[in-house]
Design an enzyme around this catalytic site. Structure first.
Site, PDB file in Angstrom:
ATOM      1  N   HIS A  61       1.901   0.268  37.879  1.00  0.00           N
ATOM      2  CA  HIS A  61       2.010   1.727  37.928  1.00  0.00           C
ATOM      3  C   HIS A  61       1.270   2.295  36.724  1.00  0.00           C
ATOM      4  O   HIS A  61       0.808   1.544  35.848  1.00  0.00           O
ATOM      5  CB  HIS A  61       3.471   2.174  37.958  1.00  0.00           C
ATOM      6  CG  HIS A  61       4.248   1.815  36.734  1.00  0.00           C
ATOM      7  ND1 HIS A  61       4.591   0.518  36.410  1.00  0.00           N
ATOM      8  CD2 HIS A  61       4.761   2.589  35.734  1.00  0.00           C
ATOM      9  CE1 HIS A  61       5.282   0.500  35.281  1.00  0.00           C
ATOM     10  NE2 HIS A  61       5.394   1.743  34.846  1.00  0.00           N
ATOM     11  N   HIS A  63       2.169   4.246  34.106  1.00  0.00           N
ATOM     12  CA  HIS A  63       2.751   4.569  32.810  1.00  0.00           C
ATOM     13  C   HIS A  63       1.907   3.921  31.712  1.00  0.00           C
ATOM     14  O   HIS A  63       1.362   2.814  31.882  1.00  0.00           O
ATOM     15  CB  HIS A  63       4.196   4.079  32.727  1.00  0.00           C
ATOM     16  CG  HIS A  63       5.166   5.049  33.341  1.00  0.00           C
ATOM     17  ND1 HIS A  63       6.407   4.673  33.801  1.00  0.00           N
ATOM     18  CD2 HIS A  63       5.074   6.397  33.558  1.00  0.00           C
ATOM     19  CE1 HIS A  63       7.053   5.737  34.277  1.00  0.00           C
ATOM     20  NE2 HIS A  63       6.260   6.785  34.150  1.00  0.00           N
ATOM     21  N   ASP A  65       2.346   2.325  28.946  1.00  0.00           N
ATOM     22  CA  ASP A  65       2.596   0.992  28.395  1.00  0.00           C
ATOM     23  C   ASP A  65       2.120  -0.121  29.312  1.00  0.00           C
ATOM     24  O   ASP A  65       2.188  -1.302  28.943  1.00  0.00           O
ATOM     25  CB  ASP A  65       4.079   0.812  28.061  1.00  0.00           C
ATOM     26  CG  ASP A  65       4.995   0.999  29.263  1.00  0.00           C
ATOM     27  OD1 ASP A  65       4.802   1.982  30.003  1.00  0.00           O
ATOM     28  OD2 ASP A  65       5.910   0.179  29.451  1.00  0.00           O
ATOM     29  N   HIS A  66       1.584   0.230  30.490  1.00  0.00           N
ATOM     30  CA  HIS A  66       1.080  -0.779  31.418  1.00  0.00           C
ATOM     31  C   HIS A  66      -0.437  -0.722  31.599  1.00  0.00           C
ATOM     32  O   HIS A  66      -0.993  -1.600  32.261  1.00  0.00           O
ATOM     33  CB  HIS A  66       1.771  -0.624  32.778  1.00  0.00           C
ATOM     34  CG  HIS A  66       3.226  -0.960  32.737  1.00  0.00           C
ATOM     35  ND1 HIS A  66       3.742  -2.139  33.232  1.00  0.00           N
ATOM     36  CD2 HIS A  66       4.278  -0.274  32.216  1.00  0.00           C
ATOM     37  CE1 HIS A  66       5.050  -2.162  33.036  1.00  0.00           C
ATOM     38  NE2 HIS A  66       5.397  -1.038  32.417  1.00  0.00           N
ATOM     39  N   HIS A 138      10.493   2.858  41.256  1.00  0.00           N
ATOM     40  CA  HIS A 138      10.408   3.319  39.880  1.00  0.00           C
ATOM     41  C   HIS A 138      10.255   4.843  39.894  1.00  0.00           C
ATOM     42  O   HIS A 138      10.247   5.461  40.956  1.00  0.00           O
ATOM     43  CB  HIS A 138       9.236   2.629  39.174  1.00  0.00           C
ATOM     44  CG  HIS A 138       9.261   2.761  37.679  1.00  0.00           C
ATOM     45  ND1 HIS A 138      10.410   2.642  36.936  1.00  0.00           N
ATOM     46  CD2 HIS A 138       8.267   3.008  36.781  1.00  0.00           C
ATOM     47  CE1 HIS A 138      10.126   2.810  35.663  1.00  0.00           C
ATOM     48  NE2 HIS A 138       8.837   3.039  35.538  1.00  0.00           N
ATOM     49  N   ASP A 208       7.980  -2.539  36.791  1.00  0.00           N
ATOM     50  CA  ASP A 208       9.151  -1.733  36.461  1.00  0.00           C
ATOM     51  C   ASP A 208       9.801  -1.259  37.749  1.00  0.00           C
ATOM     52  O   ASP A 208       9.142  -0.623  38.592  1.00  0.00           O
ATOM     53  CB  ASP A 208       8.747  -0.519  35.631  1.00  0.00           C
ATOM     54  CG  ASP A 208       8.255  -0.899  34.232  1.00  0.00           C
ATOM     55  OD1 ASP A 208       8.080  -2.101  33.973  1.00  0.00           O
ATOM     56  OD2 ASP A 208       8.046   0.015  33.421  1.00  0.00           O
ATOM     57  N   HIS A 266      10.092  -6.978  30.101  1.00  0.00           N
ATOM     58  CA  HIS A 266      10.193  -5.535  29.871  1.00  0.00           C
ATOM     59  C   HIS A 266      11.475  -5.242  29.088  1.00  0.00           C
ATOM     60  O   HIS A 266      12.312  -4.428  29.485  1.00  0.00           O
ATOM     61  CB  HIS A 266      10.141  -4.758  31.186  1.00  0.00           C
ATOM     62  CG  HIS A 266       9.688  -3.335  30.995  1.00  0.00           C
ATOM     63  ND1 HIS A 266      10.567  -2.285  30.833  1.00  0.00           N
ATOM     64  CD2 HIS A 266       8.444  -2.785  30.929  1.00  0.00           C
ATOM     65  CE1 HIS A 266       9.908  -1.161  30.680  1.00  0.00           C
ATOM     66  NE2 HIS A 266       8.599  -1.432  30.738  1.00  0.00           N
TER      67      HIS A 266
END
EC number: 3.1.26.11
Length: 314
Positions: A61, A63, A65-66, A138, A208, A266
């Site tokens: 996805h 976000h 942090d990915h 998510h 996530d 995670h």
């Protein structure tokens, strides 16, 4: 060879001992990244994975942090003279994401990047294995992924073949490939000397997500399930609100799916100094569980072998 290298195991924010999300799979020398958080290229350097053999990045996805590690990684690969194309897969808008990447930093790439939008259920077929996109739950559109190898040929019974008069050599190979042969006027069929086909290996990466049926069904009998375990069960309400999974919930899913090994990742920064709460609550439900650490490596054997080999580089 099928090896999983955990390059980033933190949840949302990096800590002093955990980088943001990135999991690398090395299958017979082909490298694939599942998510690519900030600093992933440095983690690759520390783990000595190399970059040249990286063929694909699978984004769960969008976000930060990915995905924030992707711009620096592709610039470094270009600087090192890469010319081979790179494919980036993910939920809708990957194509636009790749266009933005190409415009960042005033640099000219020396290789092609192709963005491929995936829908849940899409299957990317490759030689000897496939990557399946899985619907997850998510706070933004998201996918999990499963690497599924094709079935392997059954074991060859050399003693039986010899008893039937087959001389060692090329005829053994022909039988093992599924060809019938003729010896002294008699036809010998492959099924007389070759056992039943054996399963390949399966790795599932949840990204996530809340616990969900799609991950459960895809994970059935998987060799490894790498699952979101951001929080302990005393933070259940926050896990539900933030659309993440507790360690206990991940363990319950692994148990229902009959996976061989569960890897929790995670990990929230609140467990930076001690992951014991996550480990113990998962262990109480599912025996073969590990809390991932950065630089941890796992060799995945075939199911006719029984031991996993874990290695942590420090």
């Amino acid at each position: 060879m099928l090896r999983v290298i955990f390059l980033g195991t933190a949840g949302s924010l990096p800590t002093t001992n955990r980088n943001t999300s990135a999991v690398m799979v090395n299958r017979d020398g082909e490298l694939m990244l599942f998510d690519c958080g900030e600093g992933t290229q440095q983690q690759m350097m520390r783990a000595k994975t190399g970059m040249k053999a990286l063929t694909s990045i699978f984004i769960s996805h969008f976000h930060a942090d990915h995905i924030l590690g992707i711009p620096g990684l592709i610039q470094t690969m270009s600087f090192h003279g890469r010319t081979e194309p790179l494919k980036i897969y993910g939920p809708h808008h990957v194509h636009e994401f790749v266009q933005i990447l190409s415009a960042l930093g005033y640099y000219k790439l020396h290789f092609e990047i192709e963005g491929v939008d995936l829908e849940p259920g899409d299957i990317i077929k490759r030689e000897g294995y496939s990557i399946q996109a899985i619907k997850t739950e998510h706070s933004v559109p998201s996918l999990g992924y499963a690497l599924v190898e094709e079935k392997r040929t059954g074991k060859f019974n050399r003693e039986k073949a010899t008893e039937l008069g087959v001389p060692p050599g090329p005829l053994f190979s022909r039988l093992h490939r599924g060809e019938a042969i003729e010896i002294n006027g008699r036809t010998i069929l492959p099924e007389e000397v070759v056992g039943q086909s054996r399963p390949g290996r399966k790795i599932v990466y949840s990204g996530d997500t809340r616990p969900c049926n799609a991950i459960l069904e895809t994970s059935r009998d998987a060799d490894i399930l790498i699952h979101d375990a951001t929080l302990a069960k005393d933070q259940q309400e926050w896990a539900i609100e933030s659309m993440h999974t507790t360690a206990e919930e991940a363990a319950n899913l692994a148990k229902k799916a009959n996976v061989r090994q569960l890897i929790l990742t995670h990990i929230s920064s609140r467990y930076s100094d001690d992951v014991t709460p996550l480990f113990e609550e998962a262990k109480a439900v599912f025996e073969n569980v590990t809390v991932a650490e950065d630089m941890m490596e796992i060799e995945v054997p075939y199911q006719d072998r029984t031991e996993f080999k874990n290695k942590t580089n420090r």
